[in-house]
Structures are given as C-alpha cells and as structure tokens.
Design a protein around this motif. Structure first.
Motif, PDB file in Angstrom:
ATOM      1  N   CYS A   1      35.949  22.946  47.257  1.00  0.00           N
ATOM      2  CA  CYS A   1      35.170  21.896  47.898  1.00  0.00           C
ATOM      3  C   CYS A   1      35.753  21.648  49.280  1.00  0.00           C
ATOM      4  O   CYS A   1      36.968  21.476  49.428  1.00  0.00           O
ATOM      5  CB  CYS A   1      35.200  20.624  47.066  1.00  0.00           C
ATOM      6  N   VAL A   2      34.900  21.608  50.307  1.00  0.00           N
ATOM      7  CA  VAL A   2      35.381  21.510  51.687  1.00  0.00           C
ATOM      8  C   VAL A   2      34.558  20.487  52.470  1.00  0.00           C
ATOM      9  O   VAL A   2      33.420  20.187  52.125  1.00  0.00           O
ATOM     10  CB  VAL A   2      35.306  22.877  52.408  1.00  0.00           C
ATOM     11  N   GLY A   3      35.161  19.993  53.547  1.00  0.00           N
ATOM     12  CA  GLY A   3      34.446  19.143  54.492  1.00  0.00           C
ATOM     13  C   GLY A   3      34.294  17.709  54.028  1.00  0.00           C
ATOM     14  O   GLY A   3      34.425  17.384  52.853  1.00  0.00           O
ATOM     15  N   THR A   4      33.994  16.823  54.982  1.00  0.00           N
ATOM     16  CA  THR A   4      33.778  15.418  54.654  1.00  0.00           C
ATOM     17  C   THR A   4      32.539  15.245  53.792  1.00  0.00           C
ATOM     18  O   THR A   4      32.414  14.263  53.051  1.00  0.00           O
ATOM     19  CB  THR A   4      33.633  14.590  55.939  1.00  0.00           C
ATOM     20  N   SER A   5      31.608  16.187  53.875  1.00  0.00           N
ATOM     21  CA  SER A   5      30.424  16.142  53.026  1.00  0.00           C
ATOM     22  C   SER A   5      30.658  16.803  51.676  1.00  0.00           C
ATOM     23  O   SER A   5      29.768  16.832  50.838  1.00  0.00           O
ATOM     24  CB  SER A   5      29.249  16.835  53.733  1.00  0.00           C
ATOM     25  N   CYS A   6      31.875  17.350  51.489  1.00  0.00           N
ATOM     26  CA  CYS A   6      32.271  17.968  50.212  1.00  0.00           C
ATOM     27  C   CYS A   6      31.332  19.102  49.816  1.00  0.00           C
ATOM     28  O   CYS A   6      30.826  19.160  48.679  1.00  0.00           O
ATOM     29  CB  CYS A   6      32.370  16.929  49.102  1.00  0.00           C
ATOM     30  N   ASN A   7      31.075  20.006  50.763  1.00  0.00           N
ATOM     31  CA  ASN A   7      30.301  21.199  50.437  1.00  0.00           C
ATOM     32  C   ASN A   7      31.075  22.068  49.454  1.00  0.00           C
ATOM     33  O   ASN A   7      32.290  21.937  49.297  1.00  0.00           O
ATOM     34  CB  ASN A   7      29.981  21.993  51.701  1.00  0.00           C
ATOM     35  N   ILE A   8      30.363  22.979  48.810  1.00  0.00           N
ATOM     36  CA  ILE A   8      30.945  23.832  47.774  1.00  0.00           C
ATOM     37  C   ILE A   8      30.980  25.268  48.263  1.00  0.00           C
ATOM     38  O   ILE A   8      29.970  25.809  48.715  1.00  0.00           O
ATOM     39  CB  ILE A   8      30.116  23.744  46.477  1.00  0.00           C
ATOM     40  N   MET A   9      32.159  25.894  48.203  1.00  0.00           N
ATOM     41  CA  MET A   9      32.316  27.320  48.487  1.00  0.00           C
ATOM     42  C   MET A   9      32.390  28.062  47.158  1.00  0.00           C
ATOM     43  O   MET A   9      33.063  27.615  46.226  1.00  0.00           O
ATOM     44  CB  MET A   9      33.593  27.590  49.285  1.00  0.00           C
TER      45      MET A   9
ATOM     46  N   VAL B   1      41.365  27.686  50.463  1.00  0.00           N
ATOM     47  CA  VAL B   1      40.990  27.078  51.738  1.00  0.00           C
ATOM     48  C   VAL B   1      42.237  26.570  52.442  1.00  0.00           C
ATOM     49  O   VAL B   1      43.092  25.919  51.828  1.00  0.00           O
ATOM     50  CB  VAL B   1      40.006  25.917  51.510  1.00  0.00           C
ATOM     51  N   CYS B   2      42.336  26.852  53.740  1.00  0.00           N
ATOM     52  CA  CYS B   2      43.437  26.318  54.541  1.00  0.00           C
ATOM     53  C   CYS B   2      43.373  24.796  54.519  1.00  0.00           C
ATOM     54  O   CYS B   2      42.279  24.211  54.547  1.00  0.00           O
ATOM     55  CB  CYS B   2      43.316  26.838  55.973  1.00  0.00           C
ATOM     56  N   PRO B   3      44.515  24.103  54.457  1.00  0.00           N
ATOM     57  CA  PRO B   3      44.484  22.633  54.427  1.00  0.00           C
ATOM     58  C   PRO B   3      43.694  21.994  55.560  1.00  0.00           C
ATOM     59  O   PRO B   3      43.111  20.931  55.355  1.00  0.00           O
ATOM     60  CB  PRO B   3      45.972  22.266  54.492  1.00  0.00           C
ATOM     61  N   ASP B   4      43.629  22.638  56.743  1.00  0.00           N
ATOM     62  CA  ASP B   4      42.821  22.049  57.814  1.00  0.00           C
ATOM     63  C   ASP B   4      41.373  22.532  57.773  1.00  0.00           C
ATOM     64  O   ASP B   4      40.554  22.166  58.617  1.00  0.00           O
ATOM     65  CB  ASP B   4      43.437  22.318  59.195  1.00  0.00           C
ATOM     66  N   GLU B   5      41.060  23.364  56.772  1.00  0.00           N
ATOM     67  CA  GLU B   5      39.708  23.848  56.482  1.00  0.00           C
ATOM     68  C   GLU B   5      39.107  24.719  57.576  1.00  0.00           C
ATOM     69  O   GLU B   5      37.906  24.949  57.599  1.00  0.00           O
ATOM     70  CB  GLU B   5      38.776  22.680  56.156  1.00  0.00           C
ATOM     71  N   SER B   6      39.931  25.238  58.457  1.00  0.00           N
ATOM     72  CA  SER B   6      39.424  26.128  59.505  1.00  0.00           C
ATOM     73  C   SER B   6      39.311  27.571  59.033  1.00  0.00           C
ATOM     74  O   SER B   6      38.541  28.357  59.592  1.00  0.00           O
ATOM     75  CB  SER B   6      40.328  26.070  60.738  1.00  0.00           C
ATOM     76  N   MET B   7      40.097  27.926  58.013  1.00  0.00           N
ATOM     77  CA  MET B   7      40.150  29.296  57.522  1.00  0.00           C
ATOM     78  C   MET B   7      40.071  29.321  55.997  1.00  0.00           C
ATOM     79  O   MET B   7      40.434  28.361  55.322  1.00  0.00           O
ATOM     80  CB  MET B   7      41.460  29.977  57.956  1.00  0.00           C
TER      81      MET B   7
ATOM     82  N   ASN C   1      37.103  33.080  59.257  1.00  0.00           N
ATOM     83  CA  ASN C   1      36.908  31.911  60.109  1.00  0.00           C
ATOM     84  C   ASN C   1      35.713  31.137  59.566  1.00  0.00           C
ATOM     85  O   ASN C   1      34.600  31.660  59.505  1.00  0.00           O
ATOM     86  CB  ASN C   1      36.653  32.337  61.558  1.00  0.00           C
ATOM     87  N   VAL C   2      35.949  29.884  59.117  1.00  0.00           N
ATOM     88  CA  VAL C   2      34.892  29.121  58.453  1.00  0.00           C
ATOM     89  C   VAL C   2      33.729  28.835  59.397  1.00  0.00           C
ATOM     90  O   VAL C   2      32.556  28.979  59.028  1.00  0.00           O
ATOM     91  CB  VAL C   2      35.463  27.803  57.890  1.00  0.00           C
TER      92      VAL C   2
END
Length: 467
Positions: free
Chosen positions: A155-163, A198-204, A218-219
């Motif tokens: 789960c990523v992003g402030t919107s909690c998208n799903i990878m 997922v990288c903790p900063d969610e960039s990668m 690269n996300v």
C-alpha cells in the motif's frame, strides 16, 4: 514453490533441508486439450500417459524439484499447485487439506489437471471453491487485471493505493476501488514477479523475479532504473528495505540472503547461507539494527547488521512463510505451514503465544497500525483477524475463491488488501470486518508521515508463493 507435506493427524513434514534443486523445468508448450470435457466421474485410468514422452516425462508445463532427504515435488505451472506424487493418470495428487473436503486432484491421460468432487459426483477442469455462507462479509471491491496468481502486495501514497506483483510478470498500481493508476502495467523480462518492496520514501520499488534477479523501478515514471541486479542463482522469494533506506535485503530459493546498495545495485556484504533451504521471508527490525529470516526448514533466524546469527527461534512444525516485527522490536510474529501463527520474544526466542484457527498453510501476516490486531492469509481461502489482547479470532473469516497468498494494510488502517491464486485483489473494510462480530472499533486516522512509514514493519508484504 515448495509445499509442506501432510502426515497423518494433519501435521506437516519437516526434514533437515540441505538444499532445494530444480531438477526438471517445464516444457513451454500447451497441454493436449483435444478432450473437451474432463474424464467422467468414476473413470478408471491405466497409468499410461499420452503426452509427449509418456510416463517417463513430465506433463507439459510441470516442474520437478528435489526437496532434500530424497523427497521430490512436482508443480503444475498452470495452476501453481504442488504435489508430492508424480503426475500420472489414476494417481491422486492432492494432500489432505489441500482442497475442500470431498475433492481430489488428478491428471488426465492427455496431461491436463482436473478435479473430482465426490460431494456432487462430478468432475471439472476448474478447482473447486469453498461455499460462501449466507451473511458472509463481501469485499468493498474486487480488482481484476492480472492473468496469473498474485504473489506480493503493498500500500502506497497518502491515498493508500495498492501495488500488486504477479506470476504474469507484471506490477500494477490500483486505487482501492480498482481503477488503474499506472496506465500500462510495468513488465518485467525476468518471468514471474515473486516479491516486491517499497522504498520508505515511496519513490522507488524493488522487485524480485523468477530469473533470480532484482530490478529497481522509478514509481513516478514507471520504468526500470539501470540494469537488473545479479547474484542469486534461483528465484527471489522475498525482499525488504531497511528503515534508513540505505540497503535492501533479498532472500531466494538458493538458500541465501543478499544485501544490496540501492544506489549502485551492488552487494554490500558476502551472502548469508541461511540453512533455510528456500528463504521465504526477510524483515528488518523497525530500529534497523538486525533482521529476521524464515524458510522451508521451519526455523526463524535473527541476524546482526554484519550478518552474524544472533538467535534461532524454534517451535513451528512446518515451513515458515511470513514474518513481521512489533514497532518496538520486542516481538516477532510468524505464520507457518503448520497452520499456526506464533508470537516470539525477539531478545531470547521465547515462544509466547500460538494462534490456531486456520485449516491450511498460513502464507502471510501483518499487524494493524495500532498493533491491536494481527491479520493472516491462508491457503484455506480465508483472511482472519486476531485480537492480540485476547489472542482470539474476531469476526468471521474473509473468504476468497482460492488460496490467499499475500495481504497488506495501509498506514491509515482502514482496509485490508488480500490476493492470491484467483488472480484478484480483494479490498475489505477493516471496520466492517470487526463490526461483523459485534466487536465495535473506531479506526483512527493515521497521518502518512515518511518517518512513520520508514519504520513500518509490514508496509510491503511478500508470498512466497507463494509463497
């Protein structure tokens, strides 16, 4: 994907694993399908295979593994199902609890798996699915798009998208209501994508594939960064990013853990020979001062930053597929082929709690953000929620149509994402699942601050389908 072997009484086979070797890889041709229907109910087969090579060859799209101790396993790549019996017409392939009661797995003389249902006295090419009791909670959404089983979620992003990462060789990003975020899926040229972190900063995002290589993505751009990272000699089953973002740990079917510099793609230390056989899980502690691993041999091992074995946790009677840490690093939780979930004291390896309720292999576990609940996914086609104060299951099981291999919970704790062999991502309301049993809960909103995410032990989960 190796599997625990059932003994009488429902326990699992546990041997001293010296290594796991692919003996015979699948023939990449379609199975013979001239027969429109599966063999009829009650059909008796002579053990004479009609596929190319006959009884001396595996059916098309099957693999053979040396599982150690003289044991051999066979995998149907089409179904991602494993048998301890050589696939021949007339031979029952499933173990107890591998299918719903009253059903059997066989292979037709033409080389295609089919299923016998003694409850309905029928046969089918499709795997039987469990009945869904009246009143069962339905997911908020079911996301479809992958063409093969899903091994990893995050789960990523402030919107909690799903990878999601799949055996079909793709990585996809979705909103929780199923809309595609990335446009075209990311395609790996290394075969099935078995793991993702997922990288903790969610960039990668780093992914591990069937070809034994890691790839950095690269996300924002949805593209591979640089060349694949080489080192493992077998599929990569698990990955984790250190809380400080400075290293990545990978575990493989080759039995090793390797650590990588994400900026260079180079290994930063010699590989660790874990003695697990397959390595199914690797997790850094939230403090980043150590990491834990688990695998086919049923052991859990905690390693120092410099790769020295600190402690070994013993108690499971089956392979261990998933791990997570408490936020303070004091406890480790594990899910196993013995159908249990266990809580351990990380400092001395003392077993504190055993959670029982699943009726098949526990593939994936994750803590809720407030650590009041643990969520588990199993090959019994269910997701279950456990109250860690009472150590009891709460609510009814959340049901899939096939084995569940992986789950993830976003940082706000509002939903559970789960996926597996039915190729779909199910999104469940956490609050609705708890209310179902009268266990009212107020789901607190968690602010997705990078520093919190970087110390979160369960943001990216693996399966080794696996597991």
């Amino acid at each position: 994907m190796l599997r625990d072997k059932a003994k009488s009484g429902g326990s699992t086979k546990q041997g001293k694993v010296k290594g796991v070797t692919l003996v015979d890889s699948p023939t990449r041709v379609a199975p013979l399908t001239s027969a429109k229907d599966p063999p009829p109910y009650g059909a008796r087969h002579h053990q004479d295979a009609l596929w190319e090579g006959g009884n001396e060859a595996l059916p098309p799209r099957w693999q053979q593994f040396d599982a150690g101790d003289g044991e051999t396993q066979y995998q149907d790549d089409n179904l991602v199902m494993v048998s301890w019996n050589r696939p021949l017409p007339g031979v029952r392939l499933n173990e107890p609890r591998q299918l719903i009661p009253g059903c059997e797995w066989h292979i037709s003389p033409l080389g295609r798996s089919y299923f016998v249902n003694h409850n309905t006295r029928t046969t089918s090419w499709k795997k039987p699915v469990p009945d869904r009791p009246a009143g069962s909670l339905t997911p908020e959404s079911i996301i479809e798009g992958h063409s093969r089983c899903i091994w990893s979620l995050a789960c990523v992003g402030t919107s909690c998208n799903i990878m999601s990462a799949s055996e079909d060789g793709s990585i996809r990003q979705w909103t929780r209501d199923g809309k595609s975020v990335l446009g075209e899926p990311w395609r790996s040229d290394g075969g099935g994508v078995n793991s993702m972190a997922v990288c903790p900063d969610e960039s990668m995002i780093v992914s591990g594939s069937a070809d034994g290589r890691l790839r950095l993505w690269n996300v924002k751009e949805g593209s591979v960064v640089g060349d694949p990272w080489e080192g493992h000699s077998a599929p990569v089953r698990c990955l984790d990013w250190s809380p400080n973002t400075r290293e990545i740990a990978s575990g493989s079917q080759d039995g090793t853990i390797r650590r990588w510099n994400p900026n260079t793609g180079q290994q930063i230390a010699p590989p660790i020979e874990t003695r697990h056989g397959f390595v199914y899980g690797v997790k850094y502690s939230p403090q980043g001062d150590k990491f834990a691993s688990c695998g086919y041999d049923g052991g859990i091992r905690v390693w120092s930053k410099d790769g020295k074995l600190l402690i070994e946790l013993k108690g499971h009677d089956g392979s261990v597929y998933s791990l997570c840490w408490s936020k303070d690093g004091a406890y480790i939780f594990s899910g196993s082929g013995d159908m249990t979930i266990r809580k351990w004291q990380s400092i001395d390896g003392k077993e504190l709690v055993v959670l029982r309720g699943h009726t098949s292999i526990v593939r994936s576990i994750c803590l809720s953000p407030d650590e009041r609940h643990l969520v588990s996914a199993s090959e019994d086609c269910s997701v279950r929620i456990w109250d860690l104060k009472t150590n009891q299951q709460v609510g009814d099981p959340l049901l899939h149509d096939d084995e569940v291999l992986v789950l993830a919970i976003p940082s706000d704790g509002r939903y559970i994402a789960s996926a597996g062999k039915d190729k779909k991502v199910y999104v469940w309301s956490f609050e609705a699942a708890l209310k179902q049993s009268g266990n009212q809960v107020r789901v607190r909103a968690y602010i997705a601050v990078v520093s919190i995410i970087s110390n979160w032990p369960c943001m990216a989960t693996h399966s080794p389908t696996g597991s």
